[in-house]
Scaffold this motif. Structure first.
Motif, PDB file in Angstrom:
ATOM      1  N   PRO A 186      -5.753   2.680  -7.840  1.00 10.54           N
ATOM      2  CA  PRO A 186      -5.469   2.362  -6.520  1.00 10.54           C
ATOM      3  C   PRO A 186      -6.147   1.112  -6.084  1.00 10.54           C
TER       4      PRO A 186
ATOM      5  N   THR B  35       0.948  -1.209   0.180  1.00 17.46           N
ATOM      6  CA  THR B  35       0.039  -0.086   0.269  1.00 17.46           C
ATOM      7  C   THR B  35       0.809   1.286  -0.152  1.00 17.46           C
TER       8      THR B  35
ATOM      9  N   GLU C 105       1.425   4.316  -2.639  1.00 18.12           N
ATOM     10  CA  GLU C 105       0.952   5.710  -2.380  1.00 18.12           C
ATOM     11  C   GLU C 105       1.986   6.346  -2.663  1.00 18.12           C
TER      12      GLU C 105
ATOM     13  N   MET D 131       0.690  10.352  -3.162  1.00 20.09           N
ATOM     14  CA  MET D 131      -0.180  10.333  -1.941  1.00 20.09           C
ATOM     15  C   MET D 131       0.550  10.271  -0.526  1.00 20.09           C
ATOM     16  N   ARG D 132       1.948   9.891  -0.557  1.00 18.22           N
ATOM     17  CA  ARG D 132       2.602   9.588   0.585  1.00 18.22           C
ATOM     18  C   ARG D 132       4.161  10.110   0.168  1.00 18.22           C
TER      19      ARG D 132
END
Lengths: 361, 502
Positions: free
Chosen positions: B340, B299, B303, B308-309
């Motif tokens: 995703p 995950t 991401e 997103m991260r």
């Protein structure tokens, strides 16, 4: 188009009917016939030109605060601070209004309106930054800044701005060129209503027809999904908060320049909070906000005339308003629970929950 | 040694979620003084069957017996009174309260709050089992390992005789794992029975007396805890060879890496890294499959690659453009398309199909702020036709089926001709037709020269689509192989944290 029994306009009609059923009790206790009372609340004000214009006067500030709240809520930014932002707009208007005496109204009024909008936006800035930078809940910060704004007003009125002639805690009267012109002779209807209608129209256009509006709606419906799609959610929230504050600030300008002609402590009997009611009843849409503001204006005028004609307390108008908000929120929540929602109950897909908390506080 | 009926016995437990059979006639028992491990991949049904035993889920069929007596367990309250305790993966603790207050919760009769008794219970647990925990500490200030101890003490203080632990080591650092195992041994020595849910072979072998293996909702078998790891891995993965045809066609990938990941580190919870030192290349025309039991860093990897991260260090570059620390907009402009695992949260359910299809590129559909509704609609109609989406342009995405939602996402991504596609669990929950469609689209893009990073828990899918595989375990790459060389048993071992690829 199929018409669902849960479509928004029908929902509001149900809410009104349920509200009438619930408030029949208090009206009976007050010693009036409920049917007659509703007639007095809703229908009687529509029957004379004077009361019709008064409805619009009452609707003006709450149409603006309603639009302010709706813009923020649509972005998922729970601005409960329209009251304080309105007061800052009023302070700015009262200050600027005394300084622009030498200018033609065509110049003086825009300066004052922009100044008020900036004042409201400035009051909205700190909570928005705290939310975006540190995740601090804006419901709390915007709400708590409302009494601070009122203290600021009182501080000014008991200090530097106290009327030098009368000694009353009121600011000096603004210049004649800064007063909003009345639209119809021998009425109180002033430029503010046009301003409110323009704001609502522009806000509707931006929300419904522009990329910025779509980004704002997307951020409100699903912050994660919006961010994933490359939308800068923080910037969107900041923009929505500032625009919301600016619109509330214009409401303050409108009350100062259109009604009071000076800053007074009693300038707003909670127009900022009523804005939350208006936005919720209008289901956060701009046409809805305009209609809800006029409807609540109708109720306000009706309640004060019913107090005289039927001898019932004028507070019953506020009771009807309150019950209407609760039933609307309840029906919206009920609809959300009925709706099939596969994965996330993404925050803010239905309006009212936080709005209800805000007015309760 | 075994003096009577099993402490807990499940017979013929069956549970369906819609079309999915999560548990299919499972028989399981745990004896007094025994650790019985429940081993299996994600989605094998381990947690479901134990949630049924603890009353968190209701079985469609089957029987629960406690010490030989049939018991009807409809809620955790029933389970607790039958002597069953469970520590779930997500702790049921109240963070701002003290340990003692947490122990007193749910036990107080009436209005009285007996904190003294709670403190006594904590002390007696400490004496009997060596679980040391200061009852006056605030739970929120404890480490995850300590919180787990509080959960265990909570279960013990309710006089449970069977303790179910769901993936208890997933959140622990190695020292904490050792401490937990010491605790479990002393509990067992005291006559308790423990059900240990895990997918990690080494841990299962270290602690269990017996192991039951679940696969796709069925009990594969029960074996002694000392069973050979290869044997356990085979039971878990389920087949000596893969039963799927490779569908990726002959064209060999180019040797030109498009996506380069170098030394990627991502911080996770509890000071455990989510990803450590991951490096990989994905070439044009190649599908790199990422295998692993979920929760091993996939995950977080996706991401980071989606914007997103933010990684703590390392690089992930697409033809020289750095993705590490970029926002989603920059990632997309670098030519990365992202599909995703959480497809619902990545679209906006209350907006229409048409709006969702243009949300990533609103600037292309506006002229000076105003959005061009006609072009947005035409674009939607075109993509609906091309990707066979069964919906109208004005339908809110939330009203669509899972397969159609995935097609909307696919259409949004593929219509931009991405050079790199980062895709996670692309067919999870989809029906056969939609699954086929999604896979064929990915293969078509591969043939067109896209570099595809595919994360999936479905080994068959990885084998069918990928050119190469990497295996993630606890955030590290523990194996890398060409798909042609992949052997299920070895993959199962790697995914369960045993051994490295040759």
């Amino acid at each position: 188009m199929r018409v669902s029994p849960w479509s928004t306009p029908l929902l509001i009609v149900y809410a009104i009917l349920i509200t009438f059923a619930i408030t029949a009790g208090p009206i009976l206790i007050a010693g009036a016939n409920p049917i007659e009372a509703y007639g007095a609340f809703v229908v009687v004000p529509l029957t004379s030109q004077f009361t019709l214009l008064e409805i619009l006067v009452s609707a003006t500030p709450i149409m603006l605060t309603g639009a302010a709240v709706a813009v923020a809520f649509r972005a998922g930014y729970w601005n409960i601070g329209a009251e304080g932002q309105l007061l800052l707009g009023a302070i700015a208007a009262a200050g600027i209004g005394t300084l622009v005496g030498g200018l033609h109204p065509v110049i003086a009024l825009p300066i004052m309106i922009v100044g008020g909008a900036l004042g409201g936006a400035a009051w909205a800035l700190a909570p928005a930054l705290l939310r975006i930078r540190f995740g601090i809940d804006e419901v709390v910060t915007t709400l708590l800044l409302n009494p601070v704004a009122l203290l600021l007003v009182n501080g000014l009125l008991h200090g530097p701005w106290r009327d030098p002639v009368t000694g009353f805690p009121e600011s000096p009267r603004i210049a004649a060129s800064a007063e909003f012109p009345t639209l119809i002779d021998r009425s109180r209807l002033h430029l503010g209503i046009l301003l409110a209608l323009i704001v609502v129209t522009v806000a509707w256009y931006v929300l419904a027809r522009t990329a910025a509006g779509l980004r704002l709606r997307a951020a409100g419906l699903s912050p994660h999904g919006a961010r994933f799609a490359g939308i800068n959610v923080s910037r969107t929230l900041l923009g929505a908060a500032l625009v919301s504050g600016a619109i509330a600030g214009i409401a303050g300008v409108s009350e100062v320049a259109g009604i009071q002609n000076r800053l007074t402590a009693g300038l707003s009997p909670g127009y900022g909070y009523t804005g939350i009611v208006v936005a919720t009843l209008g289901t956060l849409t701009m046409p809805g906000v305009a209609i809800a503001a006029i409807f609540l204006g109708d109720l306000t005028v009706g309640a004060s005339s019913a107090a005289r004609s039927l001898g019932i307390p004028s507070q019953l108008g506020a009771v009807v308003q309150g019950v209407l908000l609760l039933t609307t929120v309840a029906l919206l929540a009920l609809r959300r629970n009925r709706a099939r929602r596969p994965a996330d109950g993404s925050a803010g897909s239905v309006t009212g929950d936080v709005a209800a908390e805000g007015t309760a506080g | 040694m075994i003096d009577s009926a099993p402490a807990l016995e499940l017979r013929g437990i069956t549970k369906r979620f819609g079309d999915l059979v999560a548990n299919d006639g499972i028989d399981f028992d745990v004896r007094r003084g025994e650790v019985h491990a429940l081993l299996g991949e994600n989605g094998a049904g381990k947690t479901t069957v134990m949630r049924i035993a603890y009353g968190l889920t209701q079985a469609d069929a089957g029987e629960v017996r406690v010490e030989g007596q049939p018991r009807i367990i409809r809620s955790p309250r029933d389970a607790i009174s039958a002597g069953i305790g469970m520590v779930t993966q997500h702790f049921a603790l109240v963070g701002p309260m003290s340990v003692a207050e947490n122990l007193a919760l749910g036990r107080s009769r009436g209005l009285r709050l007996d904190l003294a008794a709670a403190r006594r219970r904590a002390a007696s647990a400490s004496d009997r089992f060596g679980i040391r925990i200061d009852p006056s500490l605030r739970v929120a200030n404890l480490s995850v390992g300590q919180q787990q101890r509080v959960e265990i003490v909570k279960a013990l203080s309710r006089d449970c005789r069977v303790l179910i632990l769901d993936e208890p080591t997933a959140v622990l650092v190695p020292d904490e794992v050792n401490a937990l195992f010491a605790t479990l041994r002393s509990l067992v020595a005291d006559g308790l029975s423990i059900v240990f849910i895990s997918h990690k072979l080494a841990e299962v072998r270290a602690i269990s007396d017996r192991v039951s293996v679940l696969r796709r909702g069925k009990l594969v078998g029960t074996a002694a805890g000392s069973t050979d790891e290869r044997e356990l891995a085979r039971m878990m993965v389920g087949r000596p060879t893969f039963g799927v045809e490779r569908v990726a066609d002959g064209a060999a990938p180019s040797a030109k890496p498009i996506l380069r990941i170098r030394g990627l580190h991502v911080a996770g919870a509890n000071d455990l890294p989510a990803i450590s030192d991951v490096s990989a290349d994905v070439c044009a025309g190649e599908i790199l499959g990422v295998a692993g039991v979920s929760g091993n860093g996939q995950t977080e990897l996706v991401e980071v690659l989606s914007g997103m991260r933010r990684p703590t260090s390392g690089s992930a570059a697409v033809s020289g453009t750095e993705l590490a620390g970029a926002d989603p907009g920059q990632v997309m402009r670098a030519g990365v398309g992202r599909i995703p695992e959480d497809r619902h949260a990545s679209l906006i359910g209350d907006l229409s199909v048409a709006y969702n299809l243009v949300l990533e590129r609103l600037d292309d559909f506006g002229n000076g702020g105003r959005i061009d509704e006609r072009r947005i609609r035409a674009h939607a109609v075109e993509l609906i036709r091309r990707f066979d989406i069964r919906a109208g342009p004005d339908d809110p995405v939330a009203t669509l089926s899972g397969g159609n939602i995935q097609k909307v996402l696919l259409a949004r991504v593929l219509s931009r001709d991405p050079r790199v596609i980062v895709v996670s669990q692309p067919t999870r929950g989809l029906d056969v037709g939609a699954t086929e469609y999604v896979r064929s689209q990915l293969l078509e893009r591969r043939a067109d020269g896209a570099a595809i990073l595919l994360v999936s828990e479905d080994l068959d899918e990885l084998i069918a689509l990928s050119d190469r595989l990497i295996v993630l375990y606890e955030g590290r790459i523990v194996g890398e192989m060409a798909v042609a060389d992949a052997d299920p048993e070895q993959l199962g071992m790697l995914m369960a944290g045993r051994g490295r690829a040759a």
